[in-house]
Scaffold this motif. Structure first.
Motif, mmCIF file in Angstrom:
data_model
loop_
_atom_site.group_PDB
_atom_site.id
_atom_site.type_symbol
_atom_site.label_atom_id
_atom_site.label_comp_id
_atom_site.label_asym_id
_atom_site.label_seq_id
_atom_site.Cartn_x
_atom_site.Cartn_y
_atom_site.Cartn_z
ATOM 1 N N ASP A 529 -21.131 35.418 -0.971
ATOM 2 C CA ASP A 529 -20.421 34.198 -0.600
ATOM 3 C C ASP A 529 -19.718 34.322 0.742
ATOM 4 N N GLY A 530 -19.008 35.395 0.996
ATOM 5 C CA GLY A 530 -18.245 35.511 2.231
ATOM 6 C C GLY A 530 -17.863 36.938 2.501
ATOM 7 N N VAL A 536 -10.202 38.494 9.491
ATOM 8 C CA VAL A 536 -10.884 37.211 9.686
ATOM 9 C C VAL A 536 -11.855 36.994 8.528
ATOM 10 N N LEU A 537 -11.771 35.824 7.894
ATOM 11 C CA LEU A 537 -12.683 35.466 6.817
ATOM 12 C C LEU A 537 -13.867 34.711 7.401
ATOM 13 N N ASP A 538 -15.078 35.190 7.116
ATOM 14 C CA ASP A 538 -16.305 34.491 7.473
ATOM 15 C C ASP A 538 -16.889 33.945 6.179
ATOM 16 N N ALA A 539 -16.753 32.627 5.994
ATOM 17 C CA ALA A 539 -17.187 32.015 4.740
ATOM 18 C C ALA A 539 -18.699 31.899 4.641
ATOM 19 N N SER A 540 -19.399 31.972 5.742
ATOM 20 C CA SER A 540 -20.862 31.908 5.733
ATOM 21 C C SER A 540 -21.408 32.969 6.686
ATOM 22 N N PRO A 541 -21.279 34.237 6.340
ATOM 23 C CA PRO A 541 -21.664 35.296 7.271
ATOM 24 C C PRO A 541 -23.170 35.350 7.482
ATOM 25 N N ASP A 542 -23.557 35.589 8.728
ATOM 26 C CA ASP A 542 -24.963 35.785 9.048
ATOM 27 C C ASP A 542 -25.285 37.266 8.963
ATOM 28 N N PRO A 543 -26.295 37.625 8.181
ATOM 29 C CA PRO A 543 -26.621 39.050 8.047
ATOM 30 C C PRO A 543 -27.238 39.595 9.324
#
Length: 655
Positions: A529-530, A536-543
């Motif tokens: 999910d994140g 810093v929170l990345d709610a939609s991280p790119d792998p």
């Protein structure tokens, strides 16, 4: 008037030159014709100067500056309301002539409450006490009827008030006899670093009270009241500074250069971020300690100016002398990941990024611009930038205003197998209002992986849970750190898995689908999910990289193929040619896949069948001879056979 002046001069001379020595009466009188003594002997390493007031009348300051005189200390104020009528003229003209100037206050002590503070405030409101000026002075020559203890308290209140306002310890002017008789020969001022301007005329060396001023001796010495200086008509007080140059007797200053990415703080100074107190006055010779406080995600790269030690130590010490300017350069990490089916390298200007491997990082000054350039190898082509860079051109410029991530995609232009060296994979994405960013990535086949780069000593992974979720494994930098189970009776946001004490620098977190679940679970899904790192929170991280689940099968090319049934999961390859062939399978568990080339959907293939078959080829031809990007997209729907929705990749053939 002449007789009165001569009589006054004789009286004062007796007070200063003979024992017992009295207070200097020269401050607020016209000087007498002689001090009655031989001049003090000249000594090496002494800077000559004078002190003046209204009694010197109009002074030709350019003429004074043409003599050996290097400094002048001038009366600014007296009591709590008097301003010397020549002060401003003397100040401006002496400064313009190139002389070092200083200001003094003639004290008129009394036992009225607040009197010392009132006189100090008056002096501070009138006198210029700026960088490079001679240290401010309190001239104490009269008692105002106070006892030694009372007068000591009065003088202490005055000098402390000035010190607290300016950040500079003022000097005290007095004669030896006055200090011993009326100040009780107190050591308090010497022990607290207040310099002494001693008034002792007609001797070869002054008598210094308070036990040689606590062993520190005198700083300035008024050695005569009857000096003659070209440019001044009346006689004038002559002075010496003890030293080869005047640096130790002048107000020092410290300026901190504000820079993005952090704050610098110390005593009476705080500069950067939302703090704007970037300058202060200082006592010459004081050691001022500064501390660098980087912003979240930033680091201290180096100190500038005369800080010791130099480098990236969190604190530095500045020795106050003259005008000092220092600064702290803060930086943020720039992380570059190489992704895709091909190979290449990325460099930077200014140097720092030299990335022939899958990932690398360097720290650059905050607010600086860094140009990245991508260089594919002979069997690959550059596809596009990702993250803070965008576009298909092989160079880009990023501004470093925080931790910055960039990816460079290189895809192969030759025939490759499905095992990751030739194909770039992504997991499927599912829209869900319970997810942090409104959607999450998922896979269910054992062995499928997805990896994320981050910087810092701690990281948190957010998962998704529900009836169809199973178990996953987490590795950081290749070492397993935990496993988790996403099963829950009701769908919802999953666990927050936190890992600490990882050490500074860049790390890689990898999630692997284990393909197992509890008996109650209806599936083996793993959802990401994140990610939170560096605060810093990345709610939609790119792998940075992903794989589909590998399937071992002796009938497949090379003995394995990869598969996914997660809607939106992709497999992409960059190639040069006129056509591309997907080597795949058909079977009961397979479904529908779309082929996109260069951003346009070209084919939709149904891979379902009642029985399994291998070596199946699905081809697109008729492309212009050049470099293209082919991308398979899992639709997630069953084909005509109505048994499954998976897509299998067994390899590629470039035409």
């Amino acid at each position: 008037m002449l007789v009165l002046a001569v009589a006054c001069s004789v009286l004062v001379t007796s007070a200063f030159a003979a024992a017992p020595r009295g207070a200097n009466g020269s401050r607020d009188r016209a000087p007498g014709p002689s001090d009655g003594r031989r001049p003090a002997l000249r000594a090496p390493n002494r800077v000559p100067g004078i002190d003046v007031s209204q009694w010197q009348l109009d002074v030709d300051w350019p003429a004074v500056a043409g003599t050996r005189i290097r400094f002048v200390i001038m009366r600014a104020t007296r009591a709590d309301d008097f301003i010397d009528p020549t002060y401003l003229t003397n100040l401006h003209e002496a400064t313009a002539a190139g002389l070092a100037v200083g200001s003094y206050h003639r004290a008129t002590p009394s036992d009225e409450p607040g009197d010392a503070t009132s006189e100090a405030n008056h002096f501070l409101s009138v006198a210029r006490n700026g960088p490079g000026d001679v240290l401010p002075v309190l001239d104490i020559e009269e008692t105002g009827g106070l006892t030694p203890a009372g007068l000591t308290a009065w003088v202490r209140t005055w000098v402390v008030r000035v010190r607290n306002r300016l950040g500079v310890r003022p000097m005290v002017y007095s004669s030896p006899y006055f200090w011993r008789s009326n100040m009780g020969d107190t050591l308090w001022f010497a022990n607290h670093g207040f310099p002494l301007w001693i008034a002792h005329w007609g001797v070869s060396s002054p008598d210094v009270p308070a036990n040689d001023w606590g062993g520190n001796g005198w700083t300035f010495w008024q050695f005569t009241s009857s000096g003659h200086v070209h440019g001044i008509g009346p006689r004038v007080d002559r002075d010496r500074y003890r030293g080869a140059n005047l640096a130790g007797g002048r107000i020092a200053s410290l300026r901190v250069v504000p820079r993005p990415g952090g704050r610098v703080a110390g005593d009476r100074i705080s500069c950067g971020a939302d703090a704007s107190r970037c300058e202060r006055l200082a006592n010459p010779g004081d050691e001022l300690v500064l501390t660098a406080d980087p912003a979240p995600g930033a680091t201290l790269l180096r100190w500038t100016g005369r800080c010791a030690p130099a480098g990236s130590a969190p604190t530095c010490t500045v020795t106050a002398s003259g005008a000092r300017t220092v600064g702290a350069v803060f930086g943020y990490p720039l992380r570059v990941a190489l992704v895709g089916s091909g190979s290449g390298s990325v460099g930077s200007a200014p140097p720092g990024i030299d990335c022939p491997a899958t990932s690398c990082a360097a720290t650059f000054p905050a607010a600086s611009d860094v140009e990245l350039s991508a260089h594919p190898d002979s069997a690959s082509g550059f596809v596009a930038w990702g993250g803070a860079c965008a576009g298909p051109t092989p160079s880009c410029v990023v501004t470093i205003d925080g931790p910055t991530d960039v990816s460079a995609r290189f895809d192969a232009t030759v025939a490759l197998e499905e095992d990751g060296a030739g194909t770039a994979y992504t997991w499927g994405r599912r829209t869900d209002r319970r997810a942090l960013g409104g959607s999450y990535r998922w896979e269910r086949r054992a062995g499928a992986t997805t990896s994320f780069g981050f910087t810092g000593g701690a990281v948190s992974l957010f998962t998704i849970e529900g009836p169809s979720f199973g178990r996953g494994r987490i590795a950081i930098d290749g070492a397993t750190v935990d496993t988790f189970d996403g099963y829950a009776g009701d769908p919802g946001r999953g666990d927050r898995l936190r890992f600490e004490d990882l050490g500074h620098g860049h790390h890689t977190l990898t999630v692997t689908v284990l393909g197992t679940a509890r008996p109650k679970a209806t599936g083996t899904r793993v959802g990401v999910d994140g990610l939170r790192a560096s605060g810093v929170l990345d709610a939609s991280p790119d792998p940075t990289a992903s794989t589909w689940g590998p399937v071992t099968d002796g009938s497949a090319s090379g003995g394995t193929y990869v598969a996914s049934e997660a809607p939106g999961a992709t497999a992409a390859i960059r190639f040069r040619g006129t056509g591309i062939t997907l080597r795949t399978l058909r079977g009961p568990a397979l479904g529908v896949v779309e082929l996109w080339v260069d951003g346009s959907r070209r084919r939709t293939w149904d891979l379902s069948a009642a029985s399994w078959s291998y070596g199946v080829r699905r081809t697109l031809t008729g492309l212009t001879d050049g470099t293209h990007v082919a991308r398979l997209v899992v639709v997630g729907s069953t084909g005509a056979d109505h048994h499954g929705a998976a897509v299998a990749v067994d390899g590629w053939i470039v035409r």
